[in-house]
Scaffold this motif. Structure first.
Motif, PDB file in Angstrom:
ATOM      1  N   ASP A  62       0.856  -1.181   0.000  1.00  0.00           N
ATOM      2  CA  ASP A  62       0.000   0.000   0.000  1.00  0.00           C
ATOM      3  C   ASP A  62       0.891   1.229   0.000  1.00  0.00           C
ATOM      4  O   ASP A  62       1.857   1.301   0.784  1.00  0.00           O
ATOM      5  CB  ASP A  62      -0.865   0.047   1.271  1.00  0.00           C
ATOM      6  CG  ASP A  62      -2.058  -0.886   1.224  1.00  0.00           C
ATOM      7  OD1 ASP A  62      -2.323  -1.470   0.161  1.00  0.00           O
ATOM      8  OD2 ASP A  62      -2.726  -1.018   2.261  1.00  0.00           O
ATOM      9  N   GLY A  82      -6.704   0.958  -2.025  1.00  0.00           N
ATOM     10  CA  GLY A  82      -5.875   0.700  -0.842  1.00  0.00           C
ATOM     11  C   GLY A  82      -6.511  -0.285   0.119  1.00  0.00           C
ATOM     12  O   GLY A  82      -7.610  -0.049   0.614  1.00  0.00           O
ATOM     13  N   TYR A  83      -5.835  -1.388   0.379  1.00  0.00           N
ATOM     14  CA  TYR A  83      -6.319  -2.419   1.291  1.00  0.00           C
ATOM     15  C   TYR A  83      -6.174  -1.927   2.730  1.00  0.00           C
ATOM     16  O   TYR A  83      -5.079  -1.580   3.159  1.00  0.00           O
ATOM     17  CB  TYR A  83      -5.544  -3.723   1.074  1.00  0.00           C
ATOM     18  CG  TYR A  83      -5.933  -4.828   2.026  1.00  0.00           C
ATOM     19  CD1 TYR A  83      -7.153  -5.472   1.888  1.00  0.00           C
ATOM     20  CD2 TYR A  83      -5.096  -5.215   3.048  1.00  0.00           C
ATOM     21  CE1 TYR A  83      -7.533  -6.484   2.754  1.00  0.00           C
ATOM     22  CE2 TYR A  83      -5.460  -6.241   3.918  1.00  0.00           C
ATOM     23  CZ  TYR A  83      -6.673  -6.865   3.774  1.00  0.00           C
ATOM     24  OH  TYR A  83      -7.047  -7.861   4.633  1.00  0.00           O
ATOM     25  N   THR A  92      -3.200  -0.034  -3.599  1.00  0.00           N
ATOM     26  CA  THR A  92      -2.498  -1.288  -3.351  1.00  0.00           C
ATOM     27  C   THR A  92      -1.847  -1.722  -4.653  1.00  0.00           C
ATOM     28  O   THR A  92      -2.474  -1.697  -5.710  1.00  0.00           O
ATOM     29  CB  THR A  92      -3.487  -2.367  -2.866  1.00  0.00           C
ATOM     30  OG1 THR A  92      -3.961  -2.000  -1.566  1.00  0.00           O
ATOM     31  CG2 THR A  92      -2.824  -3.739  -2.796  1.00  0.00           C
TER      32      THR A  92
END
Length: 124
Positions: A62, A82-83, A92
């Motif tokens: 990320d 984005g995780y 990500t």
């Protein structure tokens, strides 16, 4: 690009060492800017948690991203929202060979610079 290569790059480029903050995920690491803020998180995550097919684990990174670029970038193969992060400001990147080393390092550098710039904006 392997996470060990990323760690070697940031050590040379920024003097950054990975920090392993989570006992339940001992291989997941944070990369912290000299101002103390995170500019990258390197993790191993089940593909299904990323919306991908399969239950096997994949390494990801990320990074912070310019919000104006985020929606366009996540349309590109190898890039995802984005995780576990703010999806407007973080993306990500899959570390499975689908994104070139040059692009990975470009986004890592951009993230570092954005974190640095955010710090300067707050001072004004």
């Amino acid at each position: 690009m392997k996470k060990e290569e990323i760690f070697e790059y940031v050590k040379k480029q920024y003097g950054t060492m990975p920090e392993y903050l989570w006992a339940q995920s001992p291989d997941n690491a944070v990369l912290r800017h000299k101002n103390g803020k995170w500019y990258a998180v390197v993790m191993s995550v089940e593909k299904c948690k990323l919306g991908l097919e399969g239950n096997e684990f994949v390494d990801i990174m990320d990074v912070k991203c310019d919000p104006e670029m985020t929606s366009m970038i996540i349309q590109t193969f190898g890039f995802l929202p984005g995780y576990h992060m703010n999806k407007q400001h973080w993306i990500t990147i899959l570390l499975d060979g689908s994104v070139s080393e040059a692009k990975i390092l470009d986004f890592l550098d951009m993230s570092y610079d954005l974190i640095d710039g955010a710090d300067r904006k707050e001072e004004k």
